[in-house]
Design a protein around this motif. Sequence first.
Motif, PDB file in Angstrom:
ATOM      1  N   ALA A  73      -5.954  -3.015  -6.707  1.00  0.00           N
ATOM      2  CA  ALA A  73      -5.772  -4.468  -6.718  1.00  0.00           C
ATOM      3  C   ALA A  73      -5.579  -4.978  -8.145  1.00  0.00           C
ATOM      4  N   LEU A  74      -6.438  -4.499  -9.040  1.00  0.00           N
ATOM      5  CA  LEU A  74      -6.377  -5.000 -10.415  1.00  0.00           C
ATOM      6  C   LEU A  74      -5.069  -4.596 -11.090  1.00  0.00           C
ATOM      7  N   ALA A  75      -4.552  -3.405 -10.737  1.00  0.00           N
ATOM      8  CA  ALA A  75      -3.304  -2.956 -11.361  1.00  0.00           C
ATOM      9  C   ALA A  75      -2.100  -3.722 -10.822  1.00  0.00           C
ATOM     10  N   SER A  76      -2.186  -4.231  -9.594  1.00  0.00           N
ATOM     11  CA  SER A  76      -1.031  -4.936  -9.008  1.00  0.00           C
ATOM     12  C   SER A  76      -1.007  -6.408  -9.376  1.00  0.00           C
ATOM     13  N   MET A  77      -2.141  -6.884  -9.889  1.00  0.00           N
ATOM     14  CA  MET A  77      -2.223  -8.323 -10.114  1.00  0.00           C
ATOM     15  C   MET A  77      -1.525  -8.700 -11.420  1.00  0.00           C
ATOM     16  N   ASN A  78      -0.747  -9.774 -11.358  1.00  0.00           N
ATOM     17  CA  ASN A  78      -0.050 -10.328 -12.522  1.00  0.00           C
ATOM     18  C   ASN A  78       0.947  -9.350 -13.132  1.00  0.00           C
ATOM     19  N   MET A  96     -11.489  -9.967  -6.025  1.00  0.00           N
ATOM     20  CA  MET A  96     -12.389  -9.180  -5.163  1.00  0.00           C
ATOM     21  C   MET A  96     -12.804 -10.022  -3.954  1.00  0.00           C
ATOM     22  N   SER A  97     -12.922 -11.312  -4.147  1.00  0.00           N
ATOM     23  CA  SER A  97     -13.260 -12.169  -3.016  1.00  0.00           C
ATOM     24  C   SER A  97     -12.130 -12.144  -1.990  1.00  0.00           C
ATOM     25  N   ALA A  98     -10.884 -12.076  -2.464  1.00  0.00           N
ATOM     26  CA  ALA A  98      -9.740 -12.053  -1.534  1.00  0.00           C
ATOM     27  C   ALA A  98      -9.522 -10.672  -0.927  1.00  0.00           C
ATOM     28  N   THR A  99      -9.810  -9.609  -1.692  1.00  0.00           N
ATOM     29  CA  THR A  99      -9.547  -8.252  -1.161  1.00  0.00           C
ATOM     30  C   THR A  99     -10.780  -7.653  -0.488  1.00  0.00           C
ATOM     31  N   THR A 100     -11.810  -8.433  -0.344  1.00  0.00           N
ATOM     32  CA  THR A 100     -13.033  -7.895   0.256  1.00  0.00           C
ATOM     33  C   THR A 100     -12.723  -7.244   1.613  1.00  0.00           C
ATOM     34  N   THR A 101     -13.445  -6.200   1.923  1.00  0.00           N
ATOM     35  CA  THR A 101     -13.257  -5.584   3.244  1.00  0.00           C
ATOM     36  C   THR A 101     -14.286  -6.122   4.243  1.00  0.00           C
ATOM     37  N   THR A 123      -4.244 -13.741   2.758  1.00  0.00           N
ATOM     38  CA  THR A 123      -4.294 -14.190   1.361  1.00  0.00           C
ATOM     39  C   THR A 123      -3.036 -13.664   0.678  1.00  0.00           C
ATOM     40  N   ARG A 124      -2.783 -14.156  -0.520  1.00  0.00           N
ATOM     41  CA  ARG A 124      -1.518 -13.751  -1.160  1.00  0.00           C
ATOM     42  C   ARG A 124      -1.526 -12.298  -1.641  1.00  0.00           C
ATOM     43  N   VAL A 125      -2.671 -11.640  -1.603  1.00  0.00           N
ATOM     44  CA  VAL A 125      -2.692 -10.232  -2.016  1.00  0.00           C
ATOM     45  C   VAL A 125      -2.230  -9.320  -0.879  1.00  0.00           C
ATOM     46  N   GLU A 126      -2.111  -9.887   0.339  1.00  0.00           N
ATOM     47  CA  GLU A 126      -1.747  -9.050   1.485  1.00  0.00           C
ATOM     48  C   GLU A 126      -0.256  -9.127   1.793  1.00  0.00           C
ATOM     49  N   LYS A 127       0.264  -8.033   2.355  1.00  0.00           N
ATOM     50  CA  LYS A 127       1.674  -8.018   2.751  1.00  0.00           C
ATOM     51  C   LYS A 127       1.863  -9.023   3.871  1.00  0.00           C
ATOM     52  N   ASP A 128       2.963  -9.740   3.783  1.00  0.00           N
ATOM     53  CA  ASP A 128       3.246 -10.762   4.783  1.00  0.00           C
ATOM     54  C   ASP A 128       4.548 -10.356   5.475  1.00  0.00           C
ATOM     55  N   ILE A 129       4.429  -9.761   6.642  1.00  0.00           N
ATOM     56  CA  ILE A 129       5.615  -9.274   7.363  1.00  0.00           C
ATOM     57  C   ILE A 129       5.873 -10.223   8.532  1.00  0.00           C
ATOM     58  N   GLN A 130       7.049 -10.798   8.577  1.00  0.00           N
ATOM     59  CA  GLN A 130       7.409 -11.695   9.679  1.00  0.00           C
ATOM     60  C   GLN A 130       8.642 -11.121  10.354  1.00  0.00           C
ATOM     61  N   LYS A 131       8.528 -10.835  11.655  1.00  0.00           N
ATOM     62  CA  LYS A 131       9.642 -10.233  12.397  1.00  0.00           C
ATOM     63  C   LYS A 131      10.258  -9.063  11.621  1.00  0.00           C
ATOM     64  N   ASP A 132       9.433  -8.138  11.206  1.00  0.00           N
ATOM     65  CA  ASP A 132       9.834  -6.933  10.481  1.00  0.00           C
ATOM     66  C   ASP A 132      10.360  -7.169   9.069  1.00  0.00           C
ATOM     67  N   GLN A 133      10.362  -8.380   8.625  1.00  0.00           N
ATOM     68  CA  GLN A 133      10.872  -8.664   7.280  1.00  0.00           C
ATOM     69  C   GLN A 133       9.708  -8.992   6.353  1.00  0.00           C
ATOM     70  N   GLY A 162       2.614  -9.642  -1.818  1.00  0.00           N
ATOM     71  CA  GLY A 162       1.355  -8.998  -1.422  1.00  0.00           C
ATOM     72  C   GLY A 162       1.472  -7.474  -1.429  1.00  0.00           C
ATOM     73  N   HIS A 163       0.386  -6.792  -1.793  1.00  0.00           N
ATOM     74  CA  HIS A 163       0.426  -5.325  -1.854  1.00  0.00           C
ATOM     75  C   HIS A 163      -0.430  -4.654  -0.795  1.00  0.00           C
ATOM     76  N   PHE A 164      -1.435  -5.376  -0.299  1.00  0.00           N
ATOM     77  CA  PHE A 164      -2.400  -4.743   0.605  1.00  0.00           C
ATOM     78  C   PHE A 164      -2.004  -4.909   2.058  1.00  0.00           C
ATOM     79  N   GLU A 165      -2.411  -3.936   2.894  1.00  0.00           N
ATOM     80  CA  GLU A 165      -2.270  -4.137   4.332  1.00  0.00           C
ATOM     81  C   GLU A 165      -3.212  -5.284   4.708  1.00  0.00           C
ATOM     82  N   PRO A 166      -2.810  -6.152   5.634  1.00  0.00           N
ATOM     83  CA  PRO A 166      -3.704  -7.251   6.029  1.00  0.00           C
ATOM     84  C   PRO A 166      -5.058  -6.711   6.511  1.00  0.00           C
ATOM     85  N   LEU A 167      -6.096  -7.465   6.233  1.00  0.00           N
ATOM     86  CA  LEU A 167      -7.443  -7.037   6.619  1.00  0.00           C
ATOM     87  C   LEU A 167      -7.541  -6.901   8.141  1.00  0.00           C
TER      88      LEU A 167
END
Length: 746
Positions: free
Chosen positions: A31-36, A68-73, A498-508, A526-531
């Motif tokens: 997460a930290l490496a992907s941010m900014n 970390m608050s946004a990427t919490t599991t 959250t904005r750190v998660e991948k946002d896939i809409q209709k496969d896009q 976003g880089h993470f799979e949605p929680l």
Amino acid sequence: MSSRSSGGIGAVLSTLKHAVKQTGLLRATHALASMNNKQGFDCPGCAWPEPDHRARFEFCENGAKALMSATTTKKLDANFWRENPIGKLSSLSEYELENLGRIVTPAVRFEQSEYFQNISYEEACKLAGTKFKELTNPHEAVFYTSGRASNEAAFLFQLMARALGTNNLSDCSNLCHESSGVALKNTLGTGKGTVQIKDFLASQVIFLIGHNPSTNHPRMLSTLKEARLKGAKIIVINPMVEPGLLRFRHPQDLGDMLGGAKEIATHYFQVSIGGDQSLFYALLYKLFLDKNFTKFIERDFITNHTQGFESLSQSLELLDYNKLCENSGLTPSDIDTILKIICENERVIYAWGMGITQTTYGVATIEAIVNLALTRAHVGKLGAGLCPVRGHSNVQGNRTVGITHAPNQQFIAKLEERFALKIPTDAGLDVVDSIRAMLENKIKIFVALGGNLLSASPDFLKTQEALSRCELKINLATKLNKTHLVKNGITLLLPCLTRVEKDIQKDQEQIISVENSMSIVHASRGHFEPLDKNLWSETQIIGHLAHHSFKNHENINWLELACRYELIRDHIAFCIPELADYNSRLQIPGGFVLENLAHKRIWQTPSKKAQFAALTMPTPNYQNHDLLLTTIRSHDQFNTAIFGLNDRYRGIKNQRDVVFMNQKDINRLKLEHNMRVDLISRYDSQERIAFNFQVKVFDIKEGCAAAYFPEANILVPLDSVALRSNTPTSKLVPIWIRIGQNSHKK
Ligand SMILES: Nc1nc2c(c(=O)[nH]1)N[C@H]1C(S)=C(S)[C@@H](COP(=O)(O)OP(=O)(O)OC[C@H]3O[C@@H](n4cnc5c(=O)[nH]c(N)nc54)[C@H](O)[C@@H]3O)O[C@H]1N2
Ligand SMILES: Nc1nc2c(c(=O)[nH]1)N[C@H]1C(S)=C(S)[C@@H](COP(=O)(O)OP(=O)(O)OC[C@H]3O[C@@H](n4cnc5c(=O)[nH]c(N)nc54)[C@H](O)[C@@H]3O)O[C@H]1N2
Ligand SMILES: [Mo]
């Protein structure tokens, strides 16, 4: 190594602690490496920009906590609503609610029910739609936005409000930098700051007025350190001596970590709370009327670029200089020292934050700062200018794309043309006015695109009562907070990605866009799979809500916009000229800058000149009191989201129920360090009491006190607002102290 110098090993340890607690080390490192990073996502913390040359890891300790608050599991499990009645949840603190983890399933609580229950997104949107269609007057709905939403979600949200027929678009800016927007627009013709990072690095002097970047904009410290190493003077104006502004270690610079901490502030002036207005008036008084200083007035610039110099000059003659010094809390010699620095340097930046905007005369104070900058031609050249240091990561972008209760008429005309709408031209309700309208039973539906209106607003009990009078409350949120738990009416909780998660809409895969405090607009991915795989995005939820809410929506295909953000950006490009060609400009790595014309000395005021603001002698609107209270952020919170209970630089551990006081006031009021006291605010013949706070000796200006936001919000009267911006005076509350029942408990 002291943990009270900012940054350094303390920052690294604190980042690690939060990372491990919330997400585990591996996920945190990713997460930290992907941010900014130019291909990554924007930090969900503050609005300070990234430098041009970015480190492998471009973040700060507090950005990491927000991340970390946004990427919490951690998440609320399927049984959570069944096992936790609202009475039980309401007894939890914001800290406990934040630490429950993410909400991942939509829920509804019906009137009189003690429990939330699961509902599908589609059913929730239909239910809301039925209620919207029943409204007889569109102004019975209020749409609130916190500054974390993407430009796409924000644009769609305001379009929904305006398609309904209202400008009731209140936002967190009403509680935050509204005073800056009003003052800058009046004087320079733009509501935004005029400087970029390169200006900081070219400046000779940087003023930090009423803000605490060591906690709230830690990445700003790297810029300040660099400027300092190049010889800039850094002048802090603050009633509290903030330890984090005295000494700083860069957490990514090994030399700094092992070597000594660098000083940040070269000069520190402890003004009285609310004394800034008098201070800047006094500086102007001397500059205009003391012949030792008048030679520094930049006459050519004033003739060519400004209007109103004469009337300012005349208004200054009516001021009482001695009284101004007294009100400011500084000595005449302090004022001379500051003015000399302003006069002897050509490249000066004036940066400010909540210590100015959230006071009764916040707008007038900022106008005085601008007056000073204009008199010295400190605007519109490299290394000089004005810098309101913004809060939420995308609060500025939200405003650019139309989240405002007072829209400009060109924007409204464009919306009407594009979508064949008829939109009212009158301003809608801001936060304070919408709370008042709720109290008068004038609001039936409250919709929140993020945020925590209850804990962020003044007068907790009044605001709670106000929200309880709405028939329907719709919350797009990530974490549970007190706003969601207000009783009465129907409450919908619609969790979002959250904005750190991948946002896939209709496969896009979708990208979103944001704008930082220095008007740099860029994409965020976003880089993470949605929680949870069933989570919807904010834009998707708004599109579906709107789809179900209008009888007739042939001009806007809400469902298509809900899943194709590039179409929203086409609309943005049409309606907002400065974002023309939006989709293709977002491809530029690192984004593009929305040029501030004031920085080029082009003034977008009616007169096409920068406008001096005339002044009148300040008359403090408070008389008897024990102390003036300011409400501040600790090092372990992001606004109402409380991540931990320490305030490392100020030396507070494991508690938030503290009130900082000067030793002399402690003696005068016959108190002791660690004693328990009640804080009482009296306004409009009402008493507001915050019980059982613990006194802490602190280096704060005599006559002043500080306690944490949001715990102290109960003391801030709803009707005590900054003139002309309607921002609650959260930094200026006269209080009385009463020794508490547990006065000697430690
Ligand atoms: N980690 C973290 N980062 C944040 C936030 C967060 O909560 N946590 N919040 C974000 C948001 S939305 C915002 S708006 C910004 C807020 O950032 P800041 O503007 O720094 O906010 P506060 O903590 O409220 O700042 C209060 C500072 O103003 C001083 N002050 C109080 N009263 C006065 C006064 O009368 N005069 C002067 N001159 N100074 C005064 C206080 O002593 C304190 O140092 O930070 C953003 N960044
Ligand atoms: N007394 C006092 N009061 C103040 C202040 C003060 O200094 N003193 N400061 C004021 C200021 S400057 C501000 S900006 C306001 C802040 O007011 P808000 O912006 O309303 O409050 P936040 O605490 O930032 O909102 C936190 C909530 O936002 C939600 N959230 C977080 N991330 C996301 C997301 O990505 N999407 C969505 N949809 N929801 C999300 C979570 O549910 C979380 O609980 O408070 C103001 N109130
Ligand atoms: Mo803010």
